[in-house]
Design an enzyme around this catalytic site. Structure first.
Site, PDB file in Angstrom:
ATOM      1  N   GLY A  11       0.833  -1.193   0.000  1.00 34.36           N
ATOM      2  CA  GLY A  11       0.000   0.000   0.000  1.00 34.36           C
ATOM      3  C   GLY A  11       0.866   1.239   0.000  1.00 34.36           C
ATOM      4  N   GLY A  12       0.225   2.383   0.180  1.00 32.81           N
ATOM      5  CA  GLY A  12       0.948   3.637   0.152  1.00 32.81           C
ATOM      6  C   GLY A  12       1.919   3.794   1.301  1.00 32.81           C
ATOM      7  N   GLY A  65       2.923   1.046   3.588  1.00 34.22           N
ATOM      8  CA  GLY A  65       3.753  -0.090   3.942  1.00 34.22           C
ATOM      9  C   GLY A  65       3.597  -1.268   3.008  1.00 34.22           C
ATOM     10  N   VAL A  96       3.547  -5.520   3.028  1.00 34.79           N
ATOM     11  CA  VAL A  96       3.300  -6.640   3.930  1.00 34.79           C
ATOM     12  C   VAL A  96       3.847  -7.924   3.307  1.00 34.79           C
ATOM     13  CG1 VAL A  96       1.584  -7.968   5.213  1.00 34.79           C
ATOM     14  CG2 VAL A  96       1.244  -5.508   4.843  1.00 34.79           C
ATOM     15  N   ASP A 118     -10.752   4.816  12.218  1.00 33.14           N
ATOM     16  CA  ASP A 118     -10.797   4.499  10.780  1.00 33.14           C
ATOM     17  C   ASP A 118     -11.461   3.145  10.553  1.00 33.14           C
ATOM     18  OD1 ASP A 118     -10.445   5.075   8.100  1.00 33.14           O
ATOM     19  OD2 ASP A 118      -8.385   4.337   8.020  1.00 33.14           O
TER      20      ASP A 118
END
Length: 216
Positions: free
Chosen positions: A30-31, A33, A35, A145
């Protein structure tokens, strides 16, 4: 679920990090991190390792979010929250989190595939999410969130999925008068579709923003 992307910022596959974990595969990126899947060398446990992308290493608030995620999940300690086992730093200074490896799909993925879910499944998932949030709120932690992308449905043979809340990276303590030091005054944290009005306005929030997001 979506196939993992083929681009990775860190060439970690095959390496041993923290003298304990051999990185085996790329799960997703993702932006913030990347995984990876990994295996604990001593006990063979399969884990997931989230590494902060190198582009964010100079951003103090991005590094702080990683530590916040580990502290929040560890403090709450609930079966419906993705467990974090360990934290560390790579040789280039990038922080990483060692997490339980989950098999299944996010609630967002399931909705995208199936559309509206059976009412019984909706109730089961929400009860589990709310159970975790009760525990979080009792510890004075607000997630901020909650959304389908942050609810993971783990697969279990012959049993209903277990819901796990992901990503406490922008959580905050209800005791703080303002946002954590990793946010600026008036900065809006969260996802607009699921955001309570006071959160969208950048005002002080409490645990009710999580309940609002669950309703949405």
């Amino acid at each position: 679920s979506h196939p993992p992307p083929h681009r990775a910022e860190h060439g970690l596959i095959g390496r041993v990090i923290g003298d304990k974990y051999r990185v085996t595969d790329l799960i997703g990126e993702g932006g913030m991190g990347t995984v990876y899947g990994a295996e604990h060398l001593e006990i063979g446990r399969r884990v997931a390792i989230k590494v902060l992308n190198r582009a964010h290493l100079g951003r103090r608030e991005a590094v702080a979010r990683f530590h916040q995620e580990a502290r929040a999940a560890g403090t709450i300690g609930h079966p419906n929250i993705c467990e974090i086992y360990d934290v560390g730093r790579l040789s280039d200074g990038a922080p990483y989190l060692v997490m339980e490896r989950l098999n299944g799909q996010t609630l967002a993925d399931r909705i995208n595939i199936e559309g509206a879910l059976p009412f019984e499944d909706v109730i089961s998932t929400l009860k589990q999410v709310l159970s975790a949030l009760v525990a979080a709120h009792a510890k004075g932690i607000i997630h901020r969130d909650i959304k389908p992308e942050n609810v993971f449905l783990t697969e279990r043979v012959g049993c209903a999925p277990v819901a796990k809340i992901l990503d406490f990276g922008i959580s905050k303590s209800a005791d703080d008068a303002g946002d954590l030091s990793l946010t600026r005054t008036g900065m809006v944290m969260g996802t607009p579709f699921y955001m309570a009005p006071e959160q969208a306005r950048g005002e002080h929030v409490d645990h009710r923003v999580d309940i609002y997001a669950c309703g949405i």
